[in-house]
Design a protein around this motif. Structure first.
Motif, PDB file in Angstrom:
ATOM      1  N   SER A  68       0.834  -1.196   0.000  1.00 60.01           N
ATOM      2  CA  SER A  68       0.000   0.000   0.000  1.00 60.01           C
ATOM      3  C   SER A  68       0.873   1.251   0.000  1.00 60.01           C
ATOM      4  N   THR A  69       0.217   2.396  -0.039  1.00 60.96           N
ATOM      5  CA  THR A  69       0.957   3.662  -0.081  1.00 60.96           C
ATOM      6  C   THR A  69       0.372   4.639   0.944  1.00 60.96           C
ATOM      7  N   LEU A  70       0.165   4.164   2.165  1.00 65.65           N
ATOM      8  CA  LEU A  70      -0.260   5.079   3.223  1.00 65.65           C
ATOM      9  C   LEU A  70       0.768   6.199   3.327  1.00 65.65           C
ATOM     10  N   PRO A  71       0.332   7.440   3.431  1.00 66.94           N
ATOM     11  CA  PRO A  71       1.296   8.552   3.461  1.00 66.94           C
ATOM     12  C   PRO A  71       1.979   8.684   4.814  1.00 66.94           C
ATOM     13  N   TYR A  72       3.192   9.153   4.768  1.00 61.54           N
ATOM     14  CA  TYR A  72       3.910   9.523   5.990  1.00 61.54           C
ATOM     15  C   TYR A  72       3.452  10.903   6.431  1.00 61.54           C
ATOM     16  N   ILE A  73       3.711  11.218   7.695  1.00 58.66           N
ATOM     17  CA  ILE A  73       3.507  12.583   8.161  1.00 58.66           C
ATOM     18  C   ILE A  73       4.885  13.202   8.379  1.00 58.66           C
ATOM     19  N   HIS A  74       4.957  14.492   8.240  1.00 57.17           N
ATOM     20  CA  HIS A  74       6.256  15.165   8.295  1.00 57.17           C
ATOM     21  C   HIS A  74       6.706  15.362   9.741  1.00 57.17           C
ATOM     22  N   ALA A  75       7.766  14.662  10.100  1.00 52.22           N
ATOM     23  CA  ALA A  75       8.441  14.846  11.385  1.00 52.22           C
ATOM     24  C   ALA A  75       9.862  15.284  11.065  1.00 52.22           C
ATOM     25  N   SER A  76      10.492  15.943  12.000  1.00 54.06           N
ATOM     26  CA  SER A  76      11.813  16.495  11.713  1.00 54.06           C
ATOM     27  C   SER A  76      12.843  15.412  11.446  1.00 54.06           C
ATOM     28  N   GLY A  77      12.780  14.303  12.208  1.00 53.35           N
ATOM     29  CA  GLY A  77      13.795  13.265  12.066  1.00 53.35           C
ATOM     30  C   GLY A  77      15.145  13.676  12.600  1.00 53.35           C
ATOM     31  N   GLU A  78      15.232  14.891  13.156  1.00 55.75           N
ATOM     32  CA  GLU A  78      16.497  15.392  13.687  1.00 55.75           C
ATOM     33  C   GLU A  78      16.331  15.736  15.167  1.00 55.75           C
ATOM     34  N   SER A  79      17.384  15.529  15.926  1.00 56.19           N
ATOM     35  CA  SER A  79      17.378  15.861  17.345  1.00 56.19           C
ATOM     36  C   SER A  79      16.171  15.265  18.063  1.00 56.19           C
ATOM     37  N   LEU A  80      15.846  14.037  17.698  1.00 55.70           N
ATOM     38  CA  LEU A  80      14.719  13.372  18.341  1.00 55.70           C
ATOM     39  C   LEU A  80      15.050  13.087  19.797  1.00 55.70           C
ATOM     40  N   ILE A  81      14.132  13.406  20.664  1.00 54.82           N
ATOM     41  CA  ILE A  81      14.281  13.077  22.072  1.00 54.82           C
ATOM     42  C   ILE A  81      13.156  12.134  22.438  1.00 54.82           C
ATOM     43  N   TRP A  82      13.520  10.911  22.754  1.00 55.22           N
ATOM     44  CA  TRP A  82      12.521   9.908  23.082  1.00 55.22           C
ATOM     45  C   TRP A  82      12.281   9.895  24.594  1.00 55.22           C
ATOM     46  N   PRO A  83      11.081   9.532  25.002  1.00 53.63           N
ATOM     47  CA  PRO A  83      10.821   9.433  26.443  1.00 53.63           C
ATOM     48  C   PRO A  83      11.515   8.220  27.028  1.00 53.63           C
ATOM     49  N   ALA A  84      11.656   8.222  28.346  1.00 50.63           N
ATOM     50  CA  ALA A  84      12.178   7.030  29.012  1.00 50.63           C
ATOM     51  C   ALA A  84      11.242   5.862  28.709  1.00 50.63           C
ATOM     52  N   ARG A  85      11.823   4.719  28.445  1.00 48.07           N
ATOM     53  CA  ARG A  85      10.991   3.558  28.107  1.00 48.07           C
ATOM     54  C   ARG A  85      10.230   3.073  29.335  1.00 48.07           C
ATOM     55  N   PRO A  86       9.007   2.576  29.127  1.00 48.36           N
ATOM     56  CA  PRO A  86       8.252   2.025  30.258  1.00 48.36           C
ATOM     57  C   PRO A  86       8.935   0.774  30.791  1.00 48.36           C
ATOM     58  N   GLY A  87       8.529   0.369  31.967  1.00 45.93           N
ATOM     59  CA  GLY A  87       9.192  -0.770  32.605  1.00 45.93           C
ATOM     60  C   GLY A  87       8.743  -2.107  32.077  1.00 45.93           C
ATOM     61  N   TRP A 217      13.119   6.222   6.316  1.00 41.10           N
ATOM     62  CA  TRP A 217      14.299   7.079   6.322  1.00 41.10           C
ATOM     63  C   TRP A 217      14.736   7.410   4.901  1.00 41.10           C
ATOM     64  N   CYS A 218      14.560   6.479   3.957  1.00 45.00           N
ATOM     65  CA  CYS A 218      14.859   6.790   2.549  1.00 45.00           C
ATOM     66  C   CYS A 218      13.948   7.907   2.057  1.00 45.00           C
ATOM     67  N   TRP A 219      12.674   7.823   2.398  1.00 46.31           N
ATOM     68  CA  TRP A 219      11.713   8.868   2.000  1.00 46.31           C
ATOM     69  C   TRP A 219      12.085  10.206   2.618  1.00 46.31           C
ATOM     70  N   LEU A 220      12.457  10.187   3.889  1.00 40.23           N
ATOM     71  CA  LEU A 220      12.781  11.422   4.595  1.00 40.23           C
ATOM     72  C   LEU A 220      13.984  12.117   3.958  1.00 40.23           C
ATOM     73  N   PHE A 221      15.021  11.350   3.656  1.00 42.71           N
ATOM     74  CA  PHE A 221      16.234  11.950   3.079  1.00 42.71           C
ATOM     75  C   PHE A 221      15.989  12.441   1.664  1.00 42.71           C
ATOM     76  N   GLU A 222      15.116  11.745   0.923  1.00 41.52           N
ATOM     77  CA  GLU A 222      14.836  12.197  -0.448  1.00 41.52           C
ATOM     78  C   GLU A 222      14.221  13.590  -0.443  1.00 41.52           C
ATOM     79  N   GLY A 223      13.442  13.885   0.593  1.00 36.96           N
ATOM     80  CA  GLY A 223      12.834  15.209   0.687  1.00 36.96           C
ATOM     81  C   GLY A 223      13.818  16.308   1.078  1.00 36.96           C
TER      82      GLY A 223
END
Length: 225
Positions: A68-87, A217-223
């Motif tokens: 399928s070709t569900l669209p991506y949404i635009h996120a920065s992909g840079e300086s991502l800060i993830w939350p602490a993982r749950p236990g 990530w290929c899609w993100l870099f192409e943009g």
């Protein structure tokens, strides 16, 4: 069905679980106030870019499986800060995945490493080599390796590392393609890898996390280039 957001790669989830994850992520992205209200999402407050990235990685896996070709949404992909993982240890998340996943739950550290090799190669060549040696020497257990890999895959790959991994994957199917990869956009090359891996049942590629997640990530870099 589990109400938390899985840390394991979307390839380990069934299609109903992927859709459930997508619904949870859409709700949290569209209505950030839900994050505070939902006990399963409260750790994600202030991490909308990470939620968007997770959404796109789930989309990559759904597109791979359903052609399928569900669209991506635009996120920065840079300086991502993830939350602490749950236990919830990674080893306890695999048994909650249902039948019908693309990737089987790994039996041991060698199987887990084989599934993640190209994802790690895309991000960090030094880590790729050191983890490979540790697995070969039996110096790291399944649980510790799983935690390392979850952390590794949260890091966006640099363009050079991404291309390196894609060219390695290309080697498995290049004899079946008429594409000239050097003159072809990276997302198109990667889509060709996905299609031909399925058509010719390239087991090594079909059993890799990279076959799903690197598409985003290929899609993100192409943009950007």
């Amino acid at each position: 069905m589990p109400q938390f957001l899985f840390d394991i790669d979307p390839g380990y989830l069934s299609l109903p679980q992927l859709q459930h994850q997508l619904n949870m992520l859409q709700g949290a992205i569209r209505k950030p106030e839900k994050i505070q209200q939902d006990p399963h999402l409260k750790s994600w407050r202030g991490h909308v870019d990470a939620l968007m990235t997770m959404y796109n990685l789930v989309v990559s896996e759904i597109n791979l499986r359903q052609n399928s070709t569900l669209p991506y949404i635009h996120a920065s992909g840079e300086s991502l800060i993830w939350p602490a993982r749950p236990g919830i240890p990674v080893e306890e998340q695999w048994p909650q995945a249902e039948a019908g996943a693309r990737l089987p739950s790994p039996r041991n550290d060698q199987a887990l490493w084989a599934q993640h090799k190209y994802s790690v190669m895309a991000r960090n060549q030094g880590m790729y080599q050191s983890l490979g040696r540790a697995v070969a020497a039996r110096e790291i257990g399944l649980g510790d390796l799983a935690e390392e890999l979850v952390a590794a895959l949260r890091v966006p790959p640099p363009l050079g590392g991404l291309r390196n991994a894609v060219w390695h994957m290309w080697g498995y199917i290049s004899q079946f393609s008429q594409l000239k990869p050097d003159n072809t956009p990276l997302p198109t090359v990667f889509r060709e890898i996905q299609l031909l891996a399925g058509k010719h049942q390239s087991a090594y590629l079909l059993n890799s996390t990279a076959l799903g997640e690197l598409a985003y990530w290929c899609w993100l870099f192409e943009g950007k280039h």
